[in-house]
Design a protein around this motif. Structure first.
Motif, PDB file in Angstrom:
ATOM      1  N   PRO A 145    -139.323  50.427 -25.570  1.00  0.00           N
ATOM      2  CA  PRO A 145    -140.275  51.556 -25.620  1.00  0.00           C
ATOM      3  C   PRO A 145    -139.623  52.889 -25.276  1.00  0.00           C
ATOM      4  O   PRO A 145    -140.121  53.939 -25.672  1.00  0.00           O
ATOM      5  N   LYS A 146    -138.485  52.848 -24.542  1.00  0.00           N
ATOM      6  CA  LYS A 146    -137.812  54.104 -24.191  1.00  0.00           C
ATOM      7  C   LYS A 146    -137.135  54.706 -25.406  1.00  0.00           C
ATOM      8  O   LYS A 146    -136.868  55.904 -25.456  1.00  0.00           O
ATOM      9  N   LYS A 147    -136.799  53.867 -26.369  1.00  0.00           N
ATOM     10  CA  LYS A 147    -136.146  54.375 -27.581  1.00  0.00           C
ATOM     11  C   LYS A 147    -137.054  54.351 -28.794  1.00  0.00           C
ATOM     12  O   LYS A 147    -136.962  55.224 -29.664  1.00  0.00           O
ATOM     13  N   GLU A 148    -137.884  53.334 -28.905  1.00  0.00           N
ATOM     14  CA  GLU A 148    -138.694  53.170 -30.120  1.00  0.00           C
ATOM     15  C   GLU A 148    -140.159  53.488 -29.896  1.00  0.00           C
ATOM     16  O   GLU A 148    -140.957  53.426 -30.824  1.00  0.00           O
ATOM     17  N   GLY A 149    -140.503  53.854 -28.672  1.00  0.00           N
ATOM     18  CA  GLY A 149    -141.909  54.122 -28.392  1.00  0.00           C
ATOM     19  C   GLY A 149    -142.695  52.829 -28.270  1.00  0.00           C
ATOM     20  O   GLY A 149    -142.176  51.746 -28.520  1.00  0.00           O
ATOM     21  N   ALA A 150    -143.946  52.989 -27.902  1.00  0.00           N
ATOM     22  CA  ALA A 150    -144.811  51.823 -27.750  1.00  0.00           C
ATOM     23  C   ALA A 150    -145.560  51.584 -29.054  1.00  0.00           C
ATOM     24  O   ALA A 150    -145.708  52.489 -29.868  1.00  0.00           O
ATOM     25  N   PRO A 151    -146.009  50.356 -29.277  1.00  0.00           N
ATOM     26  CA  PRO A 151    -146.758  50.053 -30.510  1.00  0.00           C
ATOM     27  C   PRO A 151    -148.004  50.922 -30.644  1.00  0.00           C
ATOM     28  O   PRO A 151    -148.703  51.186 -29.651  1.00  0.00           O
ATOM     29  N   LEU A 152    -148.262  51.389 -31.859  1.00  0.00           N
ATOM     30  CA  LEU A 152    -149.416  52.251 -32.119  1.00  0.00           C
ATOM     31  C   LEU A 152    -150.693  51.418 -32.191  1.00  0.00           C
ATOM     32  O   LEU A 152    -150.742  50.407 -32.885  1.00  0.00           O
ATOM     33  N   ARG A 153    -151.702  51.884 -31.471  1.00  0.00           N
ATOM     34  CA  ARG A 153    -153.017  51.218 -31.560  1.00  0.00           C
ATOM     35  C   ARG A 153    -153.886  52.058 -32.497  1.00  0.00           C
ATOM     36  O   ARG A 153    -154.544  53.007 -32.077  1.00  0.00           O
ATOM     37  N   MET A 154    -153.874  51.722 -33.763  1.00  0.00           N
ATOM     38  CA  MET A 154    -154.510  52.582 -34.772  1.00  0.00           C
ATOM     39  C   MET A 154    -156.035  52.617 -34.656  1.00  0.00           C
ATOM     40  O   MET A 154    -156.644  53.658 -34.840  1.00  0.00           O
TER      41      MET A 154
END
Lengths: 354, 258
Positions: B157-166
């Motif tokens: 998550p520090k590099k790719e971010g957290a999963p999007l909750r659409m």
């Protein structure tokens, strides 16, 4: 609509022409120097029962255009060069899926953010198929506000005749220039004949699919052969304006805004007693190669004038290659020239005769 | 399929679904999602007036399975293309069927902007936390720590971010009439998904705005799992991060206010 002569900008002429031609949907994103097109349409299109959408980007505009065109509705977008970059995806899909649409490019200087001044440096992008996969679009090149009006009307007919996106390539001069324009109903509006292919809900017939993916063995090759045959068929709608080419020793070839300045320069040369003519392609793709070749056969010399470093020059050379070569005079995008300045290179090629 | 003498048809396919094999992998939930949409369109009796907008990814061939008029959109642009279709034909039922890479990565802007404009379209979003068609790359919805072909050390998550909750992201937008997240890992969840899909089409029918359903799905092939394990993963790993529920329903608010 009764004919009416009004003083408007080229951009405004585009907007009025679209509504008179029966455009029902416009999708666009602001960019200079074409902003009058969406501004006028945001007012008059809803008044005429159409839909105006300010898209989130030119990526959005082009893909909305694809959706409306798929419904067999006359739809349009307008932008300037950098916006065309973003639209290439949608344009490619429209070509591949055979979806008609009109796209106006009031081009500006580049590369990159470039400038908002006039430029003809989008010629390659417009005529070579700016997107991946070898697709081509029909390209009109207006040189007056009246031609903006007439060509946008005709662009819808061409789009539906060939089921293809049609580009109208102007520039900052054409878009911002004010001239008297005769507003009129379309002269010979064609039947769109969209009933046979548009998506509309299948009703009681078999379902339809508009797509550009062809994965089966040989299917994409067949698709591209069909598209190539279509590009050839488009040659039936080539347009060109010629002035005084019959007895000319030197033929000046120029399009769009440079075409109109070159027209004045050719006139000045004639007044000075030089046998000079003008060849102004009004369609850039397909290009009037045969017409140029005919002139080359007669032993004429050629001078291409463009507001770029030489792009249409390639098409001229290809057209006349068996008989002649073409000379070139370029004006860099953003530099404004008048007829006097174009007269100099013309007289130089005339060798100071007379 | 023909019924032989002495046989009785106890369960069939909706007439809106074509009688052909799907290209979906064994254990994939796309087949369920596609069928649920087909069932709703049959129940609403609107299939003849429906225009589907296909996306790019495993979902692309949905047009082979739901028998209707379709137009294929570019990757991520289904909501923009559906906007064009609906503006041209406001009298038609218009829907998209998209995966997570398509809707939430390359098409994020088109999706959010169409939702914010309140386009009267229905968007079915299949979230399986991975790019399926291209062979298992990291998706905008890949779970933290999830190993994919492009996140071999696991999603950081520090590099790719957290999963999007659409579903939650779209719900607060005024243009959204309905937003829900459902799953397809159990009969109860499938039934709830069907109700949500009905609602997402119903708000379009009533011209209330953008209808959105996110469907959590397994992808055994790219997760290198057997179908049952992929199902279990939906329950044990996905739902804790992507909670199920209805995040917006303007029809419910109307009732509450009445």
């Amino acid at each position: 609509m009764s004919d009416e002569r009004i003083l408007i900008k080229g951009n405004e002429a585009v907007a009025y022409a679209a509504v008179s031609a029966g455009c029902k949907c416009f999708f666009g994103y602001p960019i200079t120097p074409q902003n009058e097109i969406p501004e006028v349409l945001s007012k008059i299109l809803p008044e005429s029962g159409g839909e105006f959408v300010q898209a989130e980007s030119e990526v959005g505009s082009a893909n909305m255009l694809l959706g409306a065109g798929a419904c067999g509705v006359r739809a349009m977008t307008s932008t300037s060069g950098p916006g065309i970059d973003l639209m290439q995806e949608g344009i490619s899909y429209m070509i591949g899926s055979q979806i008609p649409a009109v796209i106006v490019n009031m081009s500006r200087g580049g590369p990159g953010l470039g400038s908002i001044d006039a430029s003809q440096a989008d010629y390659f992008q417009a005529t070579r198929g700016g997107s991946h996969g070898a697709g081509r679009t029909f390209v009109f090149a207006p040189s007056t506000c009246q031609e903006c009006y007439d060509m946008v009307q005709d662009a819808f007919d061409i789009a539906f005749k060939y089921r293809t996106p049609v580009l109208v390539l102007g520039d900052a001069i054409i878009g911002q220039l004010k001239e008297p324009v005769l507003r009129h109903a379309p002269r010979n509006k064609q039947d769109d004949k969209a009933e046979g292919w548009r998506v509309e809900g299948m009703g009681d017939r078999a379902p339809r699919l508009l797509k550009s993916v062809y994965l089966e063995d040989g299917a994409l090759a067949a698709r591209n052969e069909m598209l190539e045959a279509k590009y050839k068929a488009m040659r039936a709608d080539i347009r060109v304006e010629t002035i005084d080419t019959e007895d000319a020793d030197l033929v000046v070839v120029a399009f769009g805004s440079m075409g109109r300045i070159a027209r004045s320069a050719v006139q000045l040369a004639r007044e000075a007693g030089h046998k000079v003519g003008l060849f102004r392609p009004q369609t850039l793709f397909p290009f009037p190669s045969e017409q140029l070749e005919e002139l080359a056969k007669q032993g004429k010399r050629f001078l291409v004038i463009e507001q770029n470093a030489g792009q249409m020059l390639d098409d001229v050379r290809l057209a006349i290659r068996h008989y002649a070569d073409a000379d070139f005079f370029g004006v860099m995008p953003g530099i404004f020239v008048d007829a006097e300045e174009l007269l100099t290179p013309i007289l130089e090629r005339m060798g100071g005769a007379k | 399929m023909s019924i032989q003498p002495g046989e009785k048809l106890v369960f069939g396919a909706p007439s809106t679904l074509s009688d052909r094999l799907t290209h979906y992998c064994p254990g994939c939930h796309h087949g369920i999602g596609t069928r649920l949409v087909a069932e709703v369109l049959e129940e609403f009796g609107c299939i003849k007036e429906t225009i589907g907008v296909a996306s790019v990814g495993c979902s692309v061939f949905t047009y082979n399975y739901i028998v209707a008029d379709w137009v294929e959109a570019a990757h991520g642009r289904a909501c923009a293309t559906a906007t064009g279709v609906k503006r041209a034909r406001p009298d038609r039922m218009v829907f998209t069927y998209q995966g997570d890479g398509d809707l939430a990565a390359i098409g994020f802007n088109e999706s959010v902007q169409a939702a914010n404009r309140g386009e009267h379209i229905t968007v079915i979003f299949v979230n399986n936390t991975i790019y399926g068609m291209t062979g298992g790359q990291m998706a905008p919805t890949s779970l933290i720590g999830q190993k994919t072909t492009t996140s071999p050390r696991g999603r950081n998550p520090k590099k790719e971010g957290a999963p999007l909750r659409m579903a939650e992201l779209l719900a607060p937008l005024d243009g959204v009439a309905f937003s829900a997240r459902c799953a397809m890992d159990s009969v109860a969840h499938v039934n709830a998904a069907k109700r949500a899909i009905r609602k997402a089409f119903d708000v379009q029918r009533q011209n209330l705005g953008f209808g959105f359903v996110e469907l959590l799905s397994g992808c055994p092939t790219n997760l290198h799992m057997d179908p049952l394990s992929a199902n279990r993963r939906v329950r044990e790993e996905m739902i804790p991060y992507f909670p199920l529920g209805v995040f917006k329903d303007v029809t419910a608010n109307e009732k509450a206010g009445a």
